[in-house]
Design a protein around this motif. Structure first.
Motif, PDB file in Angstrom:
ATOM      1  N   LYS A  59      46.936  40.577  40.293  1.00 13.99           N
ATOM      2  CA  LYS A  59      46.146  41.499  41.112  1.00 13.99           C
ATOM      3  C   LYS A  59      47.004  42.149  42.189  1.00 13.99           C
ATOM      4  O   LYS A  59      46.802  43.320  42.529  1.00 13.99           O
ATOM      5  N   ASN A  63      47.141  46.152  42.313  1.00 12.11           N
ATOM      6  CA  ASN A  63      46.632  46.875  43.478  1.00 12.11           C
ATOM      7  C   ASN A  63      47.745  47.603  44.211  1.00 12.11           C
ATOM      8  O   ASN A  63      47.546  48.709  44.727  1.00 12.11           O
ATOM      9  N   SER A  80      42.183  43.318  50.041  1.00 12.60           N
ATOM     10  CA  SER A  80      41.607  43.550  48.706  1.00 12.60           C
ATOM     11  C   SER A  80      42.301  42.707  47.642  1.00 12.60           C
ATOM     12  O   SER A  80      41.653  42.220  46.706  1.00 12.60           O
TER      13      SER A  80
END
Length: 268
Positions: A59, A63, A80
């Motif tokens: 991730k 991201n 996030s």
């Protein structure tokens, strides 16, 4: 004054039957000079912890590749990454028989600024020279008791529940995300990320001394070697990332890594 960046990431299985730590450093595909370092200490039984830690790295890279300085703040991006990883790890319970969890430390370097965030008890340190500027607060039961004055530092170091976390990725509760940053950057700034398999064996002064006098690769190898020696055959997984900023017109430390201590070559 121009500053060059030294980086190194490394890990060692320690005395565990499986390596559940993950660590990586990677650049941004479209923004020269921007990089991200990520470290995750997985938990959750056989293969579960490794799977959780792997999700954090996945991730983070995903991201970060979509990060645009004009449309998103570093704080939002880092938050996030941790929150999205938490969601994916929780969902993985439905497709596996494990109960996966992980810590996370995320660091982003851009021109003249650095930002970071973490959840759990893997640590982030910022040194300027050999002086500690910032150390991330552990999200653990013992650290919380120490902050409240109910335990001394010496008591915390030997407490039987020192590994109990109050926040981590994959838990029922939303992860606690602690953020930090520094700007402007100067030559002599060093950033260290490491799992508890490393930091448990060092005080701040020793870490600062190593980072101030050794290049990134040598620092990683020195800290892993010393941690392995001090673990006396009972060591946890170890993972570490070092990012050092060095003035280009100043010779970087010429320290060579110590003799190999039986662990794989470090990946710069």
């Amino acid at each position: 004054m121009a500053i060059k960046v030294e980086t190194c990431a490394a890990k060692h299985q320690g005395d565990r039957v499986e390596q559940q730590d993950r660590v990586a450093i990677f650049g941004h595909p479209a923004q020269p000079g921007a990089l991200m370092a990520v470290l995750a200490d997985g938990m959750g039984g056989h293969t579960g912890g490794a799977m959780a830690a792997e999700q954090v790295l996945f991730k983070a890279k995903q991201n970060f590749e979509h990060f645009s300085h004009g449309s998103e703040t570093p704080e939002h991006l880092i938050t996030s990454i941790i929150q999205d990883s938490h969601t994916v790890i929780k969902l993985s319970r439905f497709t596996s028989e494990q109960d996966p969890h992980s810590t996370a430390v995320v660091f982003m370097l851009q021109k003249q600024r650095a930002d970071w965030g973490h959840c759990g008890d893997s640590r982030f340190y910022h040194f300027r020279g050999d002086q500690l500027v910032y150390r991330s607060p552990d999200h653990s039961l013992v650290a919380e008791l120490e902050r409240k004055g109910r335990l001394t530092k010496a008591e915390a170091e030997v407490h039987p529940h020192r590994n109990v976390l109050l926040s981590c990725l994959g838990d029922e509760r939303e992860p606690r995300v602690s953020l930090g940053g520094v700007s402007p950057l100067v030559g002599g700034d060093s950033f260290l990320m490491c799992s508890d398999g490393v930091w448990a064996y060092f005080d701040d002064d020793e870490l600062g001394s190593v980072l101030a006098t050794q290049n990134a690769r040598a620092a990683c190898q020195t800290l892993i070697s010393r941690a392995r020696e001090r673990a006396r055959g009972q060591g946890d997984n170890l993972s570490i990332a070092v990012i050092r900023l060095v003035d280009e017109n100043t010779d970087a430390p010429r320290t060579e890594p110590p003799p190999d201590a039986g662990f794989p070559s470090l990946n710069e």
